[in-house]
Design a protein around this motif. Structure first.
Motif, mmCIF file in Angstrom:
data_model
loop_
_atom_site.group_PDB
_atom_site.id
_atom_site.type_symbol
_atom_site.label_atom_id
_atom_site.label_comp_id
_atom_site.label_asym_id
_atom_site.label_seq_id
_atom_site.Cartn_x
_atom_site.Cartn_y
_atom_site.Cartn_z
ATOM 1 N N ALA A 176 2.352 1.647 -3.464
ATOM 2 C CA ALA A 176 1.335 2.128 -4.411
ATOM 3 C C ALA A 176 1.074 3.618 -4.211
ATOM 4 C CB ALA A 176 0.043 1.330 -4.241
ATOM 5 N N GLU A 177 0.974 4.039 -2.959
ATOM 6 C CA GLU A 177 0.712 5.450 -2.678
ATOM 7 C C GLU A 177 1.882 6.320 -3.152
ATOM 8 O OE1 GLU A 177 0.229 8.280 1.204
ATOM 9 O OE2 GLU A 177 -0.578 6.246 1.341
ATOM 10 N N LYS A 178 3.087 5.886 -2.838
ATOM 11 C CA LYS A 178 4.288 6.652 -3.194
ATOM 12 C C LYS A 178 4.461 6.728 -4.714
ATOM 13 C CE LYS A 178 9.053 6.913 -1.509
ATOM 14 N NZ LYS A 178 8.891 8.259 -0.987
ATOM 15 N N GLU A 189 0.827 -1.203 0.000
ATOM 16 C CA GLU A 189 0.000 0.000 0.000
ATOM 17 C C GLU A 189 0.862 1.254 0.000
ATOM 18 O OE1 GLU A 189 -0.561 -2.682 1.979
ATOM 19 O OE2 GLU A 189 -2.325 -3.354 0.855
ATOM 20 N N SER A 213 2.215 6.236 -7.079
ATOM 21 C CA SER A 213 1.135 6.912 -7.804
ATOM 22 C C SER A 213 1.397 8.416 -7.851
ATOM 23 C CB SER A 213 -0.224 6.605 -7.195
ATOM 24 O OG SER A 213 -0.349 7.172 -5.917
ATOM 25 N N ARG A 214 2.117 8.929 -6.852
ATOM 26 C CA ARG A 214 2.500 10.345 -6.871
ATOM 27 C C ARG A 214 3.698 10.577 -7.791
ATOM 28 N NH1 ARG A 214 1.859 9.923 -1.133
ATOM 29 N NH2 ARG A 214 4.104 9.872 -0.952
ATOM 30 N N ILE A 229 -0.611 -0.139 -9.730
ATOM 31 C CA ILE A 229 0.629 -0.497 -9.024
ATOM 32 C C ILE A 229 0.385 -1.698 -8.118
ATOM 33 C CG2 ILE A 229 2.359 0.311 -7.372
ATOM 34 C CD1 ILE A 229 1.863 3.155 -8.658
ATOM 35 N N LEU A 230 -0.745 -1.716 -7.425
ATOM 36 C CA LEU A 230 -1.086 -2.877 -6.585
ATOM 37 C C LEU A 230 -1.258 -4.134 -7.439
ATOM 38 C CD1 LEU A 230 -3.519 -1.227 -4.019
ATOM 39 C CD2 LEU A 230 -1.268 -2.237 -3.532
ATOM 40 N N ASN A 237 -1.968 4.835 -11.645
ATOM 41 C CA ASN A 237 -2.888 4.861 -10.526
ATOM 42 C C ASN A 237 -2.453 3.804 -9.515
ATOM 43 O OD1 ASN A 237 -5.461 3.768 -9.175
ATOM 44 N ND2 ASN A 237 -6.125 5.717 -10.052
ATOM 45 N N SER A 238 -2.772 4.013 -8.244
ATOM 46 C CA SER A 238 -2.374 3.051 -7.213
ATOM 47 C C SER A 238 -2.977 1.665 -7.453
ATOM 48 C CB SER A 238 -2.734 3.563 -5.823
ATOM 49 O OG SER A 238 -4.106 3.796 -5.719
ATOM 50 N N ASP A 239 -4.185 1.589 -8.051
ATOM 51 C CA ASP A 239 -4.779 0.280 -8.377
ATOM 52 C C ASP A 239 -3.872 -0.519 -9.306
ATOM 53 O OD1 ASP A 239 -7.061 0.678 -6.889
ATOM 54 O OD2 ASP A 239 -8.427 0.798 -8.595
#
Length: 135
Positions: A111-113, A108, A115-116, A125-126, A121-123
């Motif tokens: 993904a957050e890092k 998580e 996506s920036r 990346i996950l 998108n974080s989805d």
């Protein structure tokens, strides 16, 4: 990793049956999703822009879940379909995922890092993390 960009429902029957990740750049009907699953039996993920993702019916969500097809939210920023029908996830992003995994970041947090830092998108990346494309 390559994401096949499909910009109209007329393209679905012409897709390679081995496609695994597809980005739909149009608002798909239930029929379009069924046709896509039939045309590409090896499909693992369908990505939709945020506004289209919100309009997907519960029955289609259940169908995709039963077929073990991930429904992802996101876009392919800056991609020009007239130049290439595939959006390539850059090697830099895959390497950055490796680095963050080595630093023991959670999926998580990665993904957050990322996506920036990236256009993904974080989805997505996950999804990449779940497929262990980067191991």
């Amino acid at each position: 990793m390559k994401i096949r960009v499909v910009s109209s429902r007329e393209e679905i029957p012409t897709l390679n049956p081995n496609e695994k990740v597809i980005h739909l750049a149009f608002r798909p009907s239930n029929k379009d999703v069924f046709m896509l699953a039939e045309t590409c039996p090896k499909i693992e993920a369908i990505q939709l822009p945020k506004s289209y993702r919100r309009t997907v019916s519960k029955s289609i969500e259940m169908f995709l879940e039963m077929q073990k097809i991930n429904l992802l939210e996101g876009d392919v920023w800056g991609h020009r379909k007239d130049i290439n029908e595939y959006y390539n996830v850059s090697q830099n992003v895959l390497e950055r995922i490796q680095e963050l995994k080595a630093e023991r970041f959670s999926n998580e947090a990665i993904a957050e890092k990322l996506s920036r830092e990236s256009k993904l998108n974080s989805d997505m990346i996950l999804y990449i993390l779940s497929k262990k494309v980067v191991d």
